[in-house]
Design a protein around this motif. Sequence first.
Motif, PDB file in Angstrom:
ATOM      1  N   CYS A 133       0.910  -1.175  -0.002  1.00  0.00           N
ATOM      2  CA  CYS A 133       0.013  -0.072  -0.049  1.00  0.00           C
ATOM      3  C   CYS A 133       0.733   1.175  -0.128  1.00  0.00           C
ATOM      4  N   SER A 134       1.798   1.080   0.691  1.00  0.00           N
ATOM      5  CA  SER A 134       2.811   2.494   0.859  1.00  0.00           C
ATOM      6  C   SER A 134       3.538   2.646  -0.225  1.00  0.00           C
ATOM      7  N   LYS A 135       3.707   1.786  -1.198  1.00  0.00           N
ATOM      8  CA  LYS A 135       4.427   1.789  -2.616  1.00  0.00           C
ATOM      9  C   LYS A 135       3.385   2.692  -3.509  1.00  0.00           C
ATOM     10  N   VAL A 139      -3.818   5.053   0.822  1.00  0.00           N
ATOM     11  CA  VAL A 139      -4.223   5.151   2.363  1.00  0.00           C
ATOM     12  C   VAL A 139      -5.437   4.245   2.758  1.00  0.00           C
ATOM     13  N   LYS A 140      -6.358   4.388   1.737  1.00  0.00           N
ATOM     14  CA  LYS A 140      -7.572   3.812   2.001  1.00  0.00           C
ATOM     15  C   LYS A 140      -7.335   2.475   2.248  1.00  0.00           C
ATOM     16  N   GLU A 141      -6.813   1.625   1.224  1.00  0.00           N
ATOM     17  CA  GLU A 141      -6.531   0.002   1.777  1.00  0.00           C
ATOM     18  C   GLU A 141      -5.768  -0.064   2.873  1.00  0.00           C
ATOM     19  N   GLY A 142      -4.791   0.769   3.222  1.00  0.00           N
ATOM     20  CA  GLY A 142      -3.901   0.680   4.364  1.00  0.00           C
ATOM     21  C   GLY A 142      -4.571   0.914   5.584  1.00  0.00           C
ATOM     22  N   VAL A 143      -5.608   1.778   5.621  1.00  0.00           N
ATOM     23  CA  VAL A 143      -6.554   1.913   6.786  1.00  0.00           C
ATOM     24  C   VAL A 143      -7.109   0.672   7.115  1.00  0.00           C
ATOM     25  N   GLU A 144      -7.702  -0.046   5.892  1.00  0.00           N
ATOM     26  CA  GLU A 144      -8.587  -1.140   5.955  1.00  0.00           C
ATOM     27  C   GLU A 144      -7.713  -2.264   6.649  1.00  0.00           C
ATOM     28  N   LEU A 145      -6.529  -2.269   6.367  1.00  0.00           N
ATOM     29  CA  LEU A 145      -5.624  -3.475   6.624  1.00  0.00           C
ATOM     30  C   LEU A 145      -5.161  -3.096   8.270  1.00  0.00           C
ATOM     31  N   HIS A 146      -5.093  -1.772   8.452  1.00  0.00           N
ATOM     32  CA  HIS A 146      -4.774  -1.461   9.795  1.00  0.00           C
ATOM     33  C   HIS A 146      -6.026  -2.043  10.922  1.00  0.00           C
ATOM     34  N   GLY A 147      -7.024  -1.757  10.329  1.00  0.00           N
ATOM     35  CA  GLY A 147      -8.313  -2.361  11.150  1.00  0.00           C
ATOM     36  C   GLY A 147      -8.295  -3.650  11.139  1.00  0.00           C
ATOM     37  N   MET A 161       3.157  -2.010  13.286  1.00  0.00           N
ATOM     38  CA  MET A 161       2.970  -0.756  13.698  1.00  0.00           C
ATOM     39  C   MET A 161       3.947   0.099  12.970  1.00  0.00           C
ATOM     40  N   THR A 162       5.261  -0.280  12.640  1.00  0.00           N
ATOM     41  CA  THR A 162       6.254   0.390  12.013  1.00  0.00           C
ATOM     42  C   THR A 162       6.152   0.458  10.560  1.00  0.00           C
ATOM     43  N   SER A 163       5.255  -0.744   9.952  1.00  0.00           N
ATOM     44  CA  SER A 163       4.875  -0.545   8.477  1.00  0.00           C
ATOM     45  C   SER A 163       3.827   0.443   8.489  1.00  0.00           C
ATOM     46  N   LEU A 164       3.027   0.683   9.412  1.00  0.00           N
ATOM     47  CA  LEU A 164       1.795   1.891   9.088  1.00  0.00           C
ATOM     48  C   LEU A 164       2.358   3.059   9.372  1.00  0.00           C
ATOM     49  N   ILE A 165       3.443   3.484  10.213  1.00  0.00           N
ATOM     50  CA  ILE A 165       4.315   4.565  10.262  1.00  0.00           C
ATOM     51  C   ILE A 165       4.504   4.857   8.929  1.00  0.00           C
ATOM     52  N   ASP A 166       5.370   3.911   8.290  1.00  0.00           N
ATOM     53  CA  ASP A 166       5.848   4.230   7.045  1.00  0.00           C
ATOM     54  C   ASP A 166       4.939   4.572   5.887  1.00  0.00           C
ATOM     55  N   LEU A 167       3.875   3.815   6.089  1.00  0.00           N
ATOM     56  CA  LEU A 167       2.655   4.161   5.278  1.00  0.00           C
ATOM     57  C   LEU A 167       2.165   5.478   5.145  1.00  0.00           C
ATOM     58  N   TYR A 168       1.524   5.762   6.617  1.00  0.00           N
ATOM     59  CA  TYR A 168       1.066   7.035   6.965  1.00  0.00           C
ATOM     60  C   TYR A 168       1.895   8.249   6.517  1.00  0.00           C
ATOM     61  N   GLY A 169       3.185   8.053   6.757  1.00  0.00           N
ATOM     62  CA  GLY A 169       4.282   8.942   6.724  1.00  0.00           C
ATOM     63  C   GLY A 169       4.490   9.527   5.190  1.00  0.00           C
ATOM     64  N   LYS A 170       4.701   8.441   4.364  1.00  0.00           N
ATOM     65  CA  LYS A 170       4.775   8.474   3.061  1.00  0.00           C
ATOM     66  C   LYS A 170       3.954   9.092   2.291  1.00  0.00           C
TER      67      LYS A 170
END
Length: 561
Positions: A133-135, A139-147, A161-170
Motif C-alpha cells: 500500500c505504501s508503494k 491510504v484507504k486500503e492501508g487503513v482497512e488493513l490497519h483495522g 506498527m512500523t509498517s503503518l508509520i511508514d505508510l501514513y508518513g509517505k
Amino acid sequence: MTFIRRYTALPFRDYLPTFRRSETTLSISALLKLCKTTSSLEQVHSRIIHKGLHEDHFIMSQFITLCNSLCNLSYSSSVFNLVSSPSTVLWNTYIKGQSENDSLFLTISIFIRMKRSDAVPDKFTYPSLIKACSKECAVKEGVELHGSAVRCGVGGDVFVMTSLIDLYGKCGEILCARKVFDEMRERNVVSWTAMIVGYASFGDLVEARKLFDKMPEKNVMSWNAIISGYVKCGDLKTARKMFDELPYRNVVSFTIMIDGYAKWGDMASARFVFEEAPEKDVVAWSVLISGYVQNGQPNEAVKIFHEMCSRNVKPDDFIMVSLMSACSQIGSFELAKWVNDYVSKSSIDIRQAHVIAALIDMNAKCGNMDRATKFFEEMPKRDLISYCSMMQGLLIHGCGPQALSLFSRMLNDGLTPDDVAFTIILTACSHAGLVDEGCYYFETMKTNYSMVPSSYHYACVVDLLGRAGRLKEAYELLKSMPVEPHAGAWGALLWACKLHCDIELGKVVAEQLFELEPQNAGNYVLLSNIYAADEQWLDVNLLRNKMKDRGIRKIPGCSWI
C-alpha cells in the motif's frame, strides 16, 4: 548419530521412511539454493513431485520464495494453487512475493482468499501488505488493513506498527503516523527512523530533527534519513554538517549528498563527494552521471560513463537511460550509434518503457529517424512520452507536417496531450508555416482540454504569427497574456520585426526587452540590424553608444576552420 538415535525406539519399518523423507527434504532444500534460472527451478520441481513433497510446506515455501526472486510470479501462483491446505507461513511467503512484484489489487485479492481459508493472518502477514500500500500510496486500503490487524490481535506488534508509520508518513498522513508512533509500547531503531522519514517527506524538518535528537539509539539509516530530509528541502549546509558528523558513512550516505548537490546544480561539490567515497556502487555512479545530464554537461556524463566501465562496473538500465539523454543533448550521430550497439549487446531489456522511450528520443535527436521509428513502431503500447519524442525528432529534422500527422494519430490512440505535447506541435506549426493549424491547436488546448496556456505556448504562437508577417496580431496577443510575457516571447517578435522590416514595432518590442534583459547584447544587436537594414545609421550609432555607456559588449564570433 544424534539424528539416528532419535528413531531407535521405533521398529525399523517405521523410522526408515521418516529418515529417508527428512534426508530427501534436506537434499531438495540444498538444490533449491543452487537454482539460478527458471529451467533449473523446473528440474527441481519435477524432483519434488517425484518424491511426493509437493505438500511439504517447508519445501514449497522455499520454492515459492525462489520463484518470486526470479520474477516468475505465474509459476509461483500455479505451484501455490496446487497445495491443498496452505499454512499461514506458506500464505505469508506467497503474499510477500506478490506484494513485491505485482499490483496491489492482486495482492489484496490473495489476502482475501487467505482470510476465507482456514489460515489465520499473523504479525508476519500484515507488514508485506502494508508495504505494498505504501508503494502505491493507497491510504484507504492501508487503513482497512490497519483495522484488520487490530481485529486479528496483531495491531500492537512492533513490525506491523512500523509498517503503518511508514505508510501514513509517505502518504502525507503525518498525524496518523505520529498517533501510531505514540501508541507503540515498544519501539526499535526502524520505528524511530520511519517516523523521521515521515516528517522529512512532509517537509517538517523541525519535528524530524527533534525526534532524531531524542532517539535512544541511532544507526547509519537514521542519519541518512535526516540528512536526506535536509537535502530535499535544499538545506545543503545543514546536510553537509550532519554528514561530516556521521560516525560511520556507508555508500548510501555519500549517494544522498551527491544527489543533493546535483539536484541543486552544484556539480563541483557533487564530484568532490563522489571522489571522497571509499566505495562506489552502481547507484552512486548513476546519480553522478544523471546529475551531469540534468545540469547540461553531457560530455562530462559520457566521460564518467567511460571511467565507470574502465573500473568494471556494469551499468544498469537507469545509467543507460542517462547516457542516452546525454547523447540527445550532444546530438552526435556516431555516439548514438555506439550506444545503440552497446545496449543491443548488453543484458538490458530494451522492452522496458523508460529504456525504449530514451532510445527513441536519442535516435530522433541524433539524426537516426529510421531507427527511432523502428523502436517506436515496435512498442507494444505507445505512451505520451514516446509520441512526444518522435514528434520532437520530426520537428528537429524539419518534418513539421509529419509531426502534425503523428499528433493526430496520438489523439486517435486515445491519449490526452499535455503542455509539452502542445509546445512541440505549436513549434512544428511555426517552423512549417502552418498558421491556421497552429491557431487551431492553440484554441483547442483551451476549449477542448481546459488547459491554461503557459508563456511558452504564447511564445510559440507569437513566433508562428511573426514568421507569417502578422506582426500586429502577435503584438496584441502578447499584450492580452494573463501573465507577464517572458523575454523569449518578446525576442521572437523582435526577430519577426527584423525579418519583415517593421522598424516602429521593433522599437517598442526592443524597449520591453531592454527592461527584461538589460545586459543582453543580442537584443541591442538585433535592433541595430533593423536600423541598418533601413539605412538609419544615426540610430545605429546612438544604439552602439548606449551599449558602450552601459558596459554591454557583443560577444565576438569564432570559427574552428
